[in-house]
Design a protein around this motif. Structure first.
Motif, PDB file in Angstrom:
ATOM      1  N   ALA A  54       0.804  -1.224   0.000  1.00 41.16           N
ATOM      2  CA  ALA A  54       0.000   0.000   0.000  1.00 41.16           C
ATOM      3  C   ALA A  54       0.835   1.271   0.000  1.00 41.16           C
ATOM      4  CB  ALA A  54      -0.938   0.001   1.205  1.00 41.16           C
ATOM      5  N   THR A  55       2.068   1.206   0.499  1.00 37.01           N
ATOM      6  CA  THR A  55       2.893   2.411   0.622  1.00 37.01           C
ATOM      7  C   THR A  55       4.278   2.185   0.045  1.00 37.01           C
ATOM      8  OG1 THR A  55       1.744   3.199   2.582  1.00 37.01           O
ATOM      9  CG2 THR A  55       3.966   4.014   2.257  1.00 37.01           C
ATOM     10  N   MET A  56       4.725   3.137  -0.752  1.00 40.13           N
ATOM     11  CA  MET A  56       6.087   3.122  -1.293  1.00 40.13           C
ATOM     12  C   MET A  56       6.866   4.309  -0.753  1.00 40.13           C
ATOM     13  SD  MET A  56       8.756   2.516  -3.084  1.00 40.13           S
ATOM     14  CE  MET A  56       8.759   1.496  -4.553  1.00 40.13           C
ATOM     15  N   SER A  77       0.184   0.377  -9.287  1.00 40.65           N
ATOM     16  CA  SER A  77      -1.278   0.472  -9.398  1.00 40.65           C
ATOM     17  C   SER A  77      -1.984   0.050  -8.118  1.00 40.65           C
ATOM     18  CB  SER A  77      -1.769  -0.390 -10.569  1.00 40.65           C
ATOM     19  OG  SER A  77      -1.413  -1.745 -10.372  1.00 40.65           O
ATOM     20  N   TYR A  78      -1.245  -0.591  -7.186  1.00 40.41           N
ATOM     21  CA  TYR A  78      -1.835  -1.012  -5.914  1.00 40.41           C
ATOM     22  C   TYR A  78      -1.450  -0.091  -4.763  1.00 40.41           C
ATOM     23  CZ  TYR A  78      -1.933  -5.228  -8.793  1.00 40.41           C
ATOM     24  OH  TYR A  78      -2.107  -6.113  -9.818  1.00 40.41           O
ATOM     25  N   THR A  79      -0.564   0.849  -5.025  1.00 36.37           N
ATOM     26  CA  THR A  79      -0.050   1.740  -3.980  1.00 36.37           C
ATOM     27  C   THR A  79      -0.962   2.949  -3.816  1.00 36.37           C
ATOM     28  OG1 THR A  79       2.225   1.079  -4.475  1.00 36.37           O
ATOM     29  CG2 THR A  79       1.920   3.142  -3.285  1.00 36.37           C
ATOM     30  N   ASN A  80      -1.300   3.271  -2.574  1.00 31.08           N
ATOM     31  CA  ASN A  80      -2.093   4.488  -2.353  1.00 31.08           C
ATOM     32  C   ASN A  80      -1.334   5.548  -1.563  1.00 31.08           C
ATOM     33  OD1 ASN A  80      -2.395   3.686   0.431  1.00 31.08           O
ATOM     34  ND2 ASN A  80      -4.104   2.378  -0.192  1.00 31.08           N
ATOM     35  N   ASN A  81      -0.105   5.227  -1.094  1.00 31.81           N
ATOM     36  CA  ASN A  81       0.729   6.194  -0.383  1.00 31.81           C
ATOM     37  C   ASN A  81       2.120   6.220  -1.011  1.00 31.81           C
ATOM     38  OD1 ASN A  81      -1.346   6.467   1.606  1.00 31.81           O
ATOM     39  ND2 ASN A  81      -0.620   4.580   2.529  1.00 31.81           N
ATOM     40  N   LEU A  82       2.568   7.388  -1.425  1.00 31.02           N
ATOM     41  CA  LEU A  82       3.882   7.518  -2.063  1.00 31.02           C
ATOM     42  C   LEU A  82       4.683   8.616  -1.385  1.00 31.02           C
ATOM     43  CD1 LEU A  82       5.912   6.874  -4.352  1.00 31.02           C
ATOM     44  CD2 LEU A  82       4.729   8.583  -5.738  1.00 31.02           C
ATOM     45  N   ARG A  83       5.955   8.315  -1.110  1.00 30.58           N
ATOM     46  CA  ARG A  83       6.836   9.276  -0.446  1.00 30.58           C
ATOM     47  C   ARG A  83       8.190   9.303  -1.143  1.00 30.58           C
ATOM     48  NH1 ARG A  83       7.387  11.515   4.730  1.00 30.58           N
ATOM     49  NH2 ARG A  83       9.539  11.922   5.355  1.00 30.58           N
ATOM     50  N   ALA A  84       8.667  10.508  -1.447  1.00 31.80           N
ATOM     51  CA  ALA A  84      10.017  10.696  -1.991  1.00 31.80           C
ATOM     52  C   ALA A  84      10.501  12.052  -1.505  1.00 31.80           C
ATOM     53  CB  ALA A  84      10.010  10.638  -3.518  1.00 31.80           C
ATOM     54  N   THR A  85      11.660  12.092  -0.860  1.00 28.18           N
ATOM     55  CA  THR A  85      12.143  13.331  -0.279  1.00 28.18           C
ATOM     56  C   THR A  85      13.435  13.777  -0.949  1.00 28.18           C
ATOM     57  OG1 THR A  85      13.536  12.366   1.451  1.00 28.18           O
ATOM     58  CG2 THR A  85      11.179  12.564   1.916  1.00 28.18           C
ATOM     59  N   LYS A  93      18.077  11.422  -8.304  1.00 30.96           N
ATOM     60  CA  LYS A  93      17.838  12.546  -9.201  1.00 30.96           C
ATOM     61  C   LYS A  93      16.358  12.628  -9.582  1.00 30.96           C
ATOM     62  CE  LYS A  93      22.221  13.334  -9.111  1.00 30.96           C
ATOM     63  NZ  LYS A  93      22.738  14.401  -8.238  1.00 30.96           N
ATOM     64  N   ALA A  94      15.869  13.859  -9.669  1.00 30.55           N
ATOM     65  CA  ALA A  94      14.463  14.076 -10.004  1.00 30.55           C
ATOM     66  C   ALA A  94      14.112  13.464 -11.356  1.00 30.55           C
ATOM     67  CB  ALA A  94      14.157  15.573  -9.999  1.00 30.55           C
ATOM     68  N   ARG A  95      15.068  13.434 -12.273  1.00 26.23           N
ATOM     69  CA  ARG A  95      14.758  12.880 -13.598  1.00 26.23           C
ATOM     70  C   ARG A  95      14.479  11.379 -13.542  1.00 26.23           C
ATOM     71  NH1 ARG A  95      20.328  14.036 -13.916  1.00 26.23           N
ATOM     72  NH2 ARG A  95      21.664  12.203 -14.107  1.00 26.23           N
ATOM     73  N   LEU A 110       0.209  11.666  -1.117  1.00 30.57           N
ATOM     74  CA  LEU A 110       1.441  11.954  -1.863  1.00 30.57           C
ATOM     75  C   LEU A 110       2.311  12.907  -1.056  1.00 30.57           C
ATOM     76  CD1 LEU A 110       3.107  11.803  -4.526  1.00 30.57           C
ATOM     77  CD2 LEU A 110       1.796  13.792  -5.315  1.00 30.57           C
ATOM     78  N   TYR A 111       3.582  12.514  -0.844  1.00 22.45           N
ATOM     79  CA  TYR A 111       4.539  13.367  -0.140  1.00 22.45           C
ATOM     80  C   TYR A 111       5.812  13.453  -0.975  1.00 22.45           C
ATOM     81  CZ  TYR A 111       7.334  15.451   3.580  1.00 22.45           C
ATOM     82  OH  TYR A 111       8.121  16.304   4.322  1.00 22.45           O
ATOM     83  N   LEU A 112       6.068  14.624  -1.555  1.00 25.67           N
ATOM     84  CA  LEU A 112       7.269  14.867  -2.333  1.00 25.67           C
ATOM     85  C   LEU A 112       7.999  16.063  -1.729  1.00 25.67           C
ATOM     86  CD1 LEU A 112       5.932  14.519  -6.012  1.00 25.67           C
ATOM     87  CD2 LEU A 112       6.984  12.759  -4.593  1.00 25.67           C
TER      88      LEU A 112
END
Length: 456
Positions: A54-56, A77-85, A93-95, A110-112
């Protein structure tokens, strides 16, 4: 001649898929990627496993671009929580991060942070926002064009845009977002007062506001906040330079908010912090206080007056930091305290031991960078463990506590009420669907090492 029993055939492949899945849930996604190639059975179970992710947390794959890409394709497609700092942005790298976002088609949270170049992904971001409930785009070099995404976010409940270049023109077009209850506009130095005032009037039901480092805050803004946001429960404010008279009027008004229970406050020039804390203590409605002090012992005495605090987080930035043992001893909220953060604080083993004994509901205490804390604290605590009502977690990173002190305490068997953590609090890379949403972002600074972890 005795009958010889035929040997029993034992193989993990004799387990059915549901049983194998239970085994797989103890593994990290990286290991499941490898197991998937062992046989067709493992491949089939791996597909079941991916559906539970559920969370990446992309921060856990620093320098592992190929693995991150493969996991994003298989679990996105199964993830509903995403985090990248910012750590992800530095190492991957952002790319690398940005092209992976289209894999995540069903996100709710979503947390970026520090991921730049998002404006080049406008079409996909607009699609993402139609389903999002929680959005944090921190320090992503965003302008007011982000308003096009937010306009379609009809389900959004929490919005964080701290440390961006926004002026706030889109805030006036958010009236239809009736579910919005939280917004953080901290360090948005270009935010214009007129747009903020209009936003206040359009969202009377707001419960949480972040306004760190916003120099345009004035009496009109405070009056508007007080008049329209009667339901405001959380306020994050500070790091502002105002004239002494002006800042006293502003903060006295903020202290009178009728439902304020969560305050995060950092020093403001010319503000008499002691008077402000005493005013808050007289209202005595705060349950969560996070504060940075660079004042005298008088301010510390004011902190002892609160009686309802459940979370107490203090950072002392004194030229010569005082020992906080006496402060902890005199706190009037000890009976209800659940979490205490004393990062960098000067405290002693005996002082913390006596404090823990007086806090029957304490569940967590963070002593990271408290240089006087050593193994002696746990030697003192051991006889007291049996009398503790709740399990207690203590963070001891960068203290004098040794890594083998938990062996002496037999923590795995005889003393389950005490957990010693040698690292800082951090989020796991995956949370499976049995967990209740994304874990709350921790108040303490996250680790910079590449860790793996999975919570089932």
């Amino acid at each position: 001649m005795e009958n010889q029993q035929e040997p029993i055939e034992t193989s993990i492949l004799k387990l059915n898929d549901d049983c194998l899945l239970e085994v797989f849930l103890y593994l990290t996604p990286k290991k499941v990627l490898k197991l998937e190639n062992v046989c067709t059975t493992f491949e089939r179970v791996a597909q079941m496993y991916y559906k539970t992710c559920a969370t990446m947390n992309m921060d856990k794959y620093l320098g592992e671009k190929e693995i991150l890409e493969e996991l994003s394709r298989k679990t996105g497609s199964y993830t509903n929580n995403l985090r990248a700092t910012r750590r992800t942005g530095v190492f991957l790298k952002a790319r690398v991060v940005i092209p992976l976002l289209p894999c995540y088609t069903n996100l709710e949270h979503l947390y970026l942070e520090g991921i730049t170049g998002l404006m080049n992904l406008t079409e996909h971001m607009t699609f993402l926002f139609t389903k999002l409930k929680t959005v944090n785009l921190i320090d992503c070099e965003l302008s007011d064009e982000v308003g096009a995404w937010i306009h379609v976010a009809t389900k959004i409940e929490s919005l964080g845009l701290a440390r961006n270049y926004i002026r706030g023109s889109f805030l006036s077009s958010m009236k239809h977002l009736s579910n919005l209850k939280e917004i953080d506009l901290s360090s948005c130095f270009n935010l214009e007062r007129r747009y903020f005032l209009e936003f206040c009037k359009n969202h009377p039901g707001l419960k949480s506001l972040g306004l760190m480092q916003w120099e345009q805050l004035n009496q009109m803004c405070v009056d508007t906040i007080f008049n329209y946001w009667k339901e405001l429960e959380t306020l994050k404010i500070g790091h502002m330079m105002f004239h002494e008279t002006r800042i006293k009027i502003i903060f006295n008004a903020l202290a009178d908010l009728p439902k304020l229970i969560h305050l995060e406050f950092f020093s403001c020039g010319h503000l008499n912090i002691s008077d402000f804390l005493l005013l808050l203590a007289n209202h005595d409605q705060l349950e969560h206080l996070r504060i940075s002090l660079s004042a005298s012992d008088i301010a510390l005495q004011a902190l002892t007056k609160f009686t309802k605090l459940k979370i107490f987080d203090i950072f002392c930035d004194f030229p010569t930091r005082p020992c906080l043992d006496e402060l902890l001893k005199n706190l009037q909220c000890k009976q209800v305290l659940e979490k205490v953060v004393l990062v960098t604080a000067i405290v002693t083993n005996k002082g913390i031991y006596e404090f823990i004994k007086m806090c029957p509901n304490l569940k967590l205490i963070n002593l990271r960078l408290s240089e006087r804390i050593s193994d002696n604290l746990f030697m003192l605590l051991k006889p007291h463990l049996a009398n503790m009502l709740n399990p207690l977690k203590i963070y001891v990173k960068h203290t004098q506590v040794s890594y083998n002190v938990d062996d002496y305490l037999d923590l795995d068997y005889r003393n389950p009420k005490l957990m010693i953590e040698y690292e800082t609090e951090s989020e796991n890379e995956y949370v499976h669907e049995s967990d209740d949403g994304m874990e709350e972002e921790e108040e303490v600074e996250e680790e910079t090492e590449n860790e793996e972890g999975m919570e089932n």
